[in-house]
Design a protein around this motif. Structure first.
Motif, PDB file in Angstrom:
ATOM      1  N   TYR A 163     -18.305  57.351  27.233  1.00  0.00           N
ATOM      2  CA  TYR A 163     -18.592  56.411  26.146  1.00  0.00           C
ATOM      3  C   TYR A 163     -17.583  55.260  26.208  1.00  0.00           C
ATOM      4  N   GLY A 164     -18.089  54.044  26.376  1.00  0.00           N
ATOM      5  CA  GLY A 164     -17.229  52.864  26.419  1.00  0.00           C
ATOM      6  C   GLY A 164     -16.404  52.740  27.682  1.00  0.00           C
ATOM      7  N   ALA A 165     -16.746  53.498  28.719  1.00  0.00           N
ATOM      8  CA  ALA A 165     -15.947  53.513  29.946  1.00  0.00           C
ATOM      9  C   ALA A 165     -16.110  52.239  30.759  1.00  0.00           C
ATOM     10  N   ASP A 166     -15.014  51.849  31.399  1.00  0.00           N
ATOM     11  CA  ASP A 166     -15.058  50.725  32.332  1.00  0.00           C
ATOM     12  C   ASP A 166     -15.343  51.281  33.735  1.00  0.00           C
ATOM     13  N   PRO A 167     -15.559  50.422  34.721  1.00  0.00           N
ATOM     14  CA  PRO A 167     -15.913  50.913  36.050  1.00  0.00           C
ATOM     15  C   PRO A 167     -14.904  51.902  36.650  1.00  0.00           C
ATOM     16  N   ALA A 168     -13.620  51.673  36.445  1.00  0.00           N
ATOM     17  CA  ALA A 168     -12.615  52.588  37.004  1.00  0.00           C
ATOM     18  C   ALA A 168     -12.724  53.975  36.365  1.00  0.00           C
ATOM     19  N   GLN A 169     -12.958  54.022  35.057  1.00  0.00           N
ATOM     20  CA  GLN A 169     -13.117  55.311  34.380  1.00  0.00           C
ATOM     21  C   GLN A 169     -14.399  56.011  34.835  1.00  0.00           C
ATOM     22  N   LEU A 170     -15.460  55.253  35.018  1.00  0.00           N
ATOM     23  CA  LEU A 170     -16.717  55.827  35.497  1.00  0.00           C
ATOM     24  C   LEU A 170     -16.559  56.366  36.916  1.00  0.00           C
ATOM     25  N   LEU A 171     -15.839  55.635  37.754  1.00  0.00           N
ATOM     26  CA  LEU A 171     -15.596  56.094  39.122  1.00  0.00           C
ATOM     27  C   LEU A 171     -14.801  57.404  39.107  1.00  0.00           C
ATOM     28  N   THR A 172     -13.845  57.519  38.215  1.00  0.00           N
ATOM     29  CA  THR A 172     -13.087  58.773  38.082  1.00  0.00           C
ATOM     30  C   THR A 172     -14.021  59.927  37.732  1.00  0.00           C
ATOM     31  N   ALA A 173     -14.951  59.701  36.803  1.00  0.00           N
ATOM     32  CA  ALA A 173     -15.914  60.746  36.429  1.00  0.00           C
ATOM     33  C   ALA A 173     -16.781  61.138  37.629  1.00  0.00           C
ATOM     34  N   ILE A 174     -17.199  60.159  38.420  1.00  0.00           N
ATOM     35  CA  ILE A 174     -17.999  60.435  39.614  1.00  0.00           C
ATOM     36  C   ILE A 174     -17.202  61.298  40.586  1.00  0.00           C
ATOM     37  N   ARG A 175     -15.966  60.928  40.814  1.00  0.00           N
ATOM     38  CA  ARG A 175     -15.129  61.686  41.752  1.00  0.00           C
ATOM     39  C   ARG A 175     -14.868  63.110  41.260  1.00  0.00           C
ATOM     40  N   MET A 176     -14.826  63.298  39.953  1.00  0.00           N
ATOM     41  CA  MET A 176     -14.617  64.644  39.398  1.00  0.00           C
ATOM     42  C   MET A 176     -15.789  65.569  39.740  1.00  0.00           C
ATOM     43  N   ALA A 177     -16.933  65.004  40.087  1.00  0.00           N
ATOM     44  CA  ALA A 177     -18.090  65.821  40.469  1.00  0.00           C
ATOM     45  C   ALA A 177     -17.811  66.609  41.744  1.00  0.00           C
ATOM     46  N   SER A 178     -16.764  66.248  42.472  1.00  0.00           N
ATOM     47  CA  SER A 178     -16.439  66.991  43.695  1.00  0.00           C
ATOM     48  C   SER A 178     -16.130  68.458  43.393  1.00  0.00           C
ATOM     49  N   VAL A 179     -15.768  68.762  42.146  1.00  0.00           N
ATOM     50  CA  VAL A 179     -15.470  70.147  41.758  1.00  0.00           C
ATOM     51  C   VAL A 179     -16.710  71.032  41.929  1.00  0.00           C
ATOM     52  N   THR A 180     -17.868  70.554  41.448  1.00  0.00           N
ATOM     53  CA  THR A 180     -19.109  71.332  41.584  1.00  0.00           C
ATOM     54  C   THR A 180     -19.941  70.864  42.779  1.00  0.00           C
ATOM     55  N   ASP A 181     -19.640  69.697  43.307  1.00  0.00           N
ATOM     56  CA  ASP A 181     -20.215  69.130  44.513  1.00  0.00           C
ATOM     57  C   ASP A 181     -21.741  69.080  44.575  1.00  0.00           C
ATOM     58  N   PRO A 182     -22.376  68.427  43.577  1.00  0.00           N
ATOM     59  CA  PRO A 182     -23.824  68.211  43.695  1.00  0.00           C
ATOM     60  C   PRO A 182     -24.091  67.182  44.788  1.00  0.00           C
ATOM     61  N   LYS A 183     -25.209  67.321  45.464  1.00  0.00           N
ATOM     62  CA  LYS A 183     -25.565  66.312  46.475  1.00  0.00           C
ATOM     63  C   LYS A 183     -26.068  65.037  45.810  1.00  0.00           C
ATOM     64  N   ARG A 184     -26.716  65.206  44.639  1.00  0.00           N
ATOM     65  CA  ARG A 184     -27.259  64.065  43.911  1.00  0.00           C
ATOM     66  C   ARG A 184     -26.768  64.130  42.465  1.00  0.00           C
ATOM     67  N   LEU A 185     -26.154  63.046  42.031  1.00  0.00           N
ATOM     68  CA  LEU A 185     -25.509  62.978  40.722  1.00  0.00           C
ATOM     69  C   LEU A 185     -26.120  61.841  39.917  1.00  0.00           C
ATOM     70  N   MET A 186     -26.402  62.101  38.631  1.00  0.00           N
ATOM     71  CA  MET A 186     -26.893  61.054  37.739  1.00  0.00           C
ATOM     72  C   MET A 186     -25.888  60.856  36.618  1.00  0.00           C
ATOM     73  N   LEU A 187     -25.576  59.599  36.304  1.00  0.00           N
ATOM     74  CA  LEU A 187     -24.762  59.245  35.146  1.00  0.00           C
ATOM     75  C   LEU A 187     -25.654  58.539  34.148  1.00  0.00           C
ATOM     76  N   ILE A 188     -25.551  58.921  32.886  1.00  0.00           N
ATOM     77  CA  ILE A 188     -26.268  58.212  31.826  1.00  0.00           C
ATOM     78  C   ILE A 188     -25.211  57.671  30.878  1.00  0.00           C
ATOM     79  N   GLY A 189     -25.136  56.348  30.804  1.00  0.00           N
ATOM     80  CA  GLY A 189     -24.080  55.724  30.032  1.00  0.00           C
ATOM     81  C   GLY A 189     -24.483  54.391  29.448  1.00  0.00           C
TER      82      GLY A 189
END
Length: 180
Positions: free
Chosen positions: A86-112
């Motif tokens: 919520y209210g994230a800037d691109p750097a914060q959104l990129l951090t959230a994307i990189r955190m997906a490496s924990v569960t490692d989905p091949k395809r990731l969707m962000l809704i923001g």
């Protein structure tokens, strides 16, 4: 390869009864547009494996409508509600994307939300479809979907200017295409 789908929430009421921005709900058009874009995603596999969703009412409602469409196509992705979106800037959104490496989905969707989602889409774009890049350059509208491929097997390697913009679609563009 990793695929990222960036989806902006659907159209909302101007003001929530509570007066809080996070409480704004989808309006009638928002419900229709979310169903349309959800149906489009369902008809264009591969489907996302994981959705990261802002906990705001409008993003949660958008997710629920899209999830129903994806369930009809076989399966709905796993979901995580991420307050930092919520209210994230691109750097914060990129951090959230990189955190997906924990569960490692091949395809990731962000809704923001904009402006962060639009800015992220612009900064991720390194290559891709020229018409999609031009259309996305103007705006990431409500219910707008930008799809990126990254030549990596690790979400930690996703970075600015490394994405290939595969496509950009919105309910308005879908209507224009069906008329043409």
């Amino acid at each position: 390869m990793r695929r990222l789908l960036l989806l902006r929430h659907a159209k909302t009421e101007h003001d929530a009864p509570s007066g809080q921005d996070q409480d704004r709900r989808l309006d009638e058009r928002g419900h229709r547009d979310a169903a349309e874009i959800g149906g489009w995603i369902a008809r264009h596999p591969p489907l996302p494996d994981l959705a990261l969703v802002s906990p705001a009412v409008r993003t949660t409602q958008t997710w629920e409508i899209v999830r129903e469409a994806l369930k009809g196509a076989g399966r709905a992705p796993k979901v995580e509600f991420v307050p930092e979106l919520y209210g994230a800037d691109p750097a914060q959104l990129l951090t959230a994307i990189r955190m997906a490496s924990v569960t490692d989905p091949k395809r990731l969707m962000l809704i923001g939300h904009n402006p962060g989602m639009h800015e992220l889409a612009l900064t991720l774009t390194g290559s891709g479809d020229e018409a999609a890049k031009r259309a996305l350059g103007a705006n990431l509208p409500t219910s707008g979907l930008a799809v990126f491929d990254f030549a990596t097997d690790d979400w930690n390697d996703v970075s600015f200017r490394r994405g290939k913009l595969v496509l950009f679609v919105s309910p308005k563009l879908l209507k224009q295409a069906s008329r043409g």
